[in-house]
Design a protein around this motif. Structure first.
Motif, PDB file in Angstrom:
ATOM      1  N   ASN A   1      -2.442   1.981   9.908  1.00  0.00           N
ATOM      2  CA  ASN A   1      -2.780   1.092   8.871  1.00  0.00           C
ATOM      3  C   ASN A   1      -4.063   1.698   8.122  1.00  0.00           C
ATOM      4  O   ASN A   1      -3.914   1.810   6.900  1.00  0.00           O
ATOM      5  CB  ASN A   1      -2.783  -0.071   9.188  1.00  0.00           C
ATOM      6  CG  ASN A   1      -3.056  -1.285   8.116  1.00  0.00           C
ATOM      7  OD1 ASN A   1      -2.522  -1.247   6.894  1.00  0.00           O
ATOM      8  ND2 ASN A   1      -4.300  -1.967   8.121  1.00  0.00           N
ATOM      9  N   LYS A   2      -4.897   1.920   8.782  1.00  0.00           N
ATOM     10  CA  LYS A   2      -6.206   2.347   8.238  1.00  0.00           C
ATOM     11  C   LYS A   2      -5.780   3.745   7.858  1.00  0.00           C
ATOM     12  O   LYS A   2      -6.801   4.254   6.743  1.00  0.00           O
ATOM     13  CB  LYS A   2      -7.423   2.466   9.262  1.00  0.00           C
ATOM     14  CG  LYS A   2      -8.713   2.281   8.845  1.00  0.00           C
ATOM     15  CD  LYS A   2      -8.932   1.176   7.840  1.00  0.00           C
ATOM     16  CE  LYS A   2      -8.388  -0.198   8.505  1.00  0.00           C
ATOM     17  NZ  LYS A   2      -8.644  -1.252   7.609  1.00  0.00           N
TER      18      LYS A   2
ATOM     19  N   LYS B   1       0.912  -1.167  -0.005  1.00  0.00           N
ATOM     20  CA  LYS B   1      -0.027  -0.032   0.022  1.00  0.00           C
ATOM     21  C   LYS B   1       0.837   1.400   0.089  1.00  0.00           C
ATOM     22  O   LYS B   1       0.525   2.290  -0.606  1.00  0.00           O
ATOM     23  CB  LYS B   1      -0.762   0.116   1.033  1.00  0.00           C
ATOM     24  CG  LYS B   1      -0.168  -0.042   2.366  1.00  0.00           C
ATOM     25  CD  LYS B   1      -1.229  -0.462   3.712  1.00  0.00           C
ATOM     26  CE  LYS B   1      -1.694  -2.059   3.751  1.00  0.00           C
ATOM     27  NZ  LYS B   1      -2.579  -2.249   4.717  1.00  0.00           N
TER      28      LYS B   1
ATOM     29  N   ASP C   1      -4.882  -5.303  -0.913  1.00  0.00           N
ATOM     30  CA  ASP C   1      -5.242  -4.899   0.334  1.00  0.00           C
ATOM     31  C   ASP C   1      -6.580  -5.326   0.551  1.00  0.00           C
ATOM     32  O   ASP C   1      -7.544  -5.258  -0.499  1.00  0.00           O
ATOM     33  CB  ASP C   1      -5.288  -3.359   0.676  1.00  0.00           C
ATOM     34  CG  ASP C   1      -4.835  -3.209   2.209  1.00  0.00           C
ATOM     35  OD1 ASP C   1      -4.876  -3.692   3.115  1.00  0.00           O
ATOM     36  OD2 ASP C   1      -4.375  -1.945   2.467  1.00  0.00           O
ATOM     37  N   SER C   2      -7.094  -6.036   1.619  1.00  0.00           N
ATOM     38  CA  SER C   2      -8.362  -6.689   1.785  1.00  0.00           C
ATOM     39  C   SER C   2      -9.611  -5.610   1.330  1.00  0.00           C
ATOM     40  O   SER C   2     -10.733  -5.903   0.735  1.00  0.00           O
ATOM     41  CB  SER C   2      -8.584  -7.357   2.892  1.00  0.00           C
ATOM     42  OG  SER C   2      -8.335  -6.304   4.244  1.00  0.00           O
ATOM     43  N   GLU C   3      -9.664  -4.572   2.150  1.00  0.00           N
ATOM     44  CA  GLU C   3     -10.576  -3.497   1.860  1.00  0.00           C
ATOM     45  C   GLU C   3     -10.652  -3.107   0.471  1.00  0.00           C
ATOM     46  O   GLU C   3     -11.723  -2.723  -0.201  1.00  0.00           O
ATOM     47  CB  GLU C   3     -10.259  -2.335   2.722  1.00  0.00           C
ATOM     48  CG  GLU C   3     -10.118  -2.706   4.301  1.00  0.00           C
ATOM     49  CD  GLU C   3      -8.814  -3.091   4.671  1.00  0.00           C
ATOM     50  OE1 GLU C   3      -8.023  -3.505   3.839  1.00  0.00           O
ATOM     51  OE2 GLU C   3      -8.554  -3.709   6.038  1.00  0.00           O
TER      52      GLU C   3
ATOM     53  N   GLU D   1      -4.700   3.185   4.280  1.00  0.00           N
ATOM     54  CA  GLU D   1      -5.483   2.884   3.368  1.00  0.00           C
ATOM     55  C   GLU D   1      -6.608   3.704   3.004  1.00  0.00           C
ATOM     56  O   GLU D   1      -7.238   3.706   1.931  1.00  0.00           O
ATOM     57  CB  GLU D   1      -6.258   1.597   4.194  1.00  0.00           C
ATOM     58  CG  GLU D   1      -5.592   0.439   4.330  1.00  0.00           C
ATOM     59  CD  GLU D   1      -6.136  -0.702   5.194  1.00  0.00           C
ATOM     60  OE1 GLU D   1      -5.457  -1.923   5.208  1.00  0.00           O
ATOM     61  OE2 GLU D   1      -7.217  -0.734   5.387  1.00  0.00           O
TER      62      GLU D   1
END
Ligand code: NAD
Ligand code: MG
Length: 394
Positions: free
Chosen positions: A216-217, A124, A149-151, A220
């Motif tokens: 991390n968020k 990311k 990335d899963s999201e 993201e």
């Protein structure tokens, strides 16, 4: 036969990718071009033998003799160093997994895009540090980027067949990490081991700690903006402790499409590996009656200032993402080595951004890799100084 390379093969994402490739037939189904890793040359050599790779590269020059010894008689070529990793991306491969951790993943990914490859992007940091450059490079060379990335894989899947102009909002979920219900005082004194103990996901050390701090968020949120091009105010995050819904997309008619799955990165990796189709992926199937409850809560920017900083980075644009990520990487190093506390990480990042903004400015959108690397370098130095200043004040 499809050909592929895995950058960061020995990490958490790399291992999951290797697992899926082996399950889908391994060397009988794929021609493996290059595998790269770090100091774990034993594992890198094992993977290279199992996949009959053309080339194995370690990031560290001093690990080359051990890698060479481990691959004696296998026919796998060996190399070492950052430049050798970038050059491994010159070798023709249809599908390339970008799973190096940190800003070090940017240069090899960029090189793969310049050759028009399909890049499965777990790293990311590439989008955070150099989003406009990465996307423009992909467009210019006819390359494809698939988010891993899963999201972002979830958003990508929810958008299939949709008109992007009808998207009103995107909501990426956050587990809240191990400190979701801790007080600010408890979080202040946490240890590295506590920060690494993610409740739902098994991941590398660095992203696990970034999940606890919600850096991390934050990465993201920026990643969502850069990859999909939504305006910052269209991008939200919500805490969802069960990590079953990975993201939701809201449309202009009020409908919200959610993507659900177990917290297992092999889903997002498998989606990218089988794209544009779908293949068998050995993740656990959801038993919703057993899960019983999906809950949500608003994120707390007081305890997790990284989220506020991400908003500031999205508003500032230019090279602020490169500065943000580099400062975060230094702060994380210093937290892991015990120099600073958990909450100092966000303070160091905030100070770094403020100082660079005041002294040098946060720059324009990058048009060349060198501009990103120069900002990365400046931010690392500035963050180092910020850490030193805090240590002297003690
Ligand atoms: P990890 O630490 O488990 O593995 C990192 C890999 O990169 C290893 O192969 C390591 O040897 C290599 N590496 C580390 N530093 C390097 C350097 N300077 N040069 C070259 N190679 C280097 O990391 P991970 O958890 O697998 O994460 C990889 C990337 O995927 C990160 O960008 C992370 O944010 C992203 N990601 C991971 C997950 C997850 O579940 N682990 C989920 C979403 C996104
Ligand atoms: Mg994620």
């Amino acid at each position: 036969m499809r050909s592929l390379s895995i950058f960061g093969a020995t990490g958490s994402i790399g291992e999951s990718t290797f697992d899926l490739v082996m399950r889908q037939g391994g060397p009988a189904a794929f021609r493996t071009v290059a595998l790269t890793g770090g100091r774990n040359v034993t594992r890198l050599a094992e993977m290279a033998r199992a996949l009959q790779a053309e080339l194995a590269v370690t990031a560290h020059d001093d690990c080359l003799p051990a890698l060479r010894a481990a691959l004696q008689g296998s026919g796998v070529e060996v190399a070492a160093g950052a430049q050798a990793i970038v050059e491994a991306a010159d070798r023709p491969a249809d599908w390339v997994m970008s799973a190096i951790v940190g800003a070090a993943g940017l240069a090899p990914g960029m090189r793969a895009l310049r050759h028009g490859r399909t890049l499965a992007l777990a790293n990311k940091e590439s989008l955070v540090t150099a989003g406009p450059l990465l996307m423009a490079t992909a467009r210019a060379h006819g390359a494809t980027i698939l988010p891993v990335d899963s999201e972002h894989s979830a958003v990508f899947q929810a958008l299939i067949g949709e008109d992007i102009a009808c998207v009103e909002r995107v909501i990426i979920t956050a587990s809240g990490g191990p400190f979701r219900d801790w007080t600010l005082e408890q979080v202040r004194n946490c240890t590295v081991a506590q920060a690494m103990a993610h409740p739902n996901w098994s991941m590398g050390q660095r992203i696990s700690i970034d999940s606890a701090s919600m850096f991390n968020k934050a990465l993201e949120l920026i990643e969502t903006r850069e990859f999909f091009g939504f305006a910052p105010e269209q991008i939200e995050t919500v805490v969802h402790p069960q990590s079953i819904i990975h993201a939701m997309v809201g449309f202009c008619d009020g409908a919200v499409m959610a993507h659900l799955g177990p917290p297992d990165m092999r889903h997002a990796i498998g989606f990218a590996l089988n794209w544009p189709g779908r293949g068998e992926v050995p993740v656990a199937r959801l038993d919703l009656a057993q899960i019983a409850k999906l809950s949500f809560q608003a994120p707390d920017e007081q305890r997790f200032p990284a989220l506020r900083l991400a908003r500031e980075v999205m508003a500032a644009g230019g090279l602020s993402g490169a500065a943000f990520n580099a400062a975060k990487e230094i702060a994380l190093d210093r937290f892991i080595d015990g120099s600073i506390g958990f909450l100092d990480m966000a303070a160091v990042v905030e100070e770094t951004l403020a100082q660079i903004s005041a002294r040098n400015g946060l720059g324009n959108s990058p048009t060349a890799l060198e501009e990103v690397l120069a900002m990365d370098h400046l931010a690392r130095h500035t963050a180092d100084d910020a850490v030193r200043a805090r240590l002297e004040k003690r």
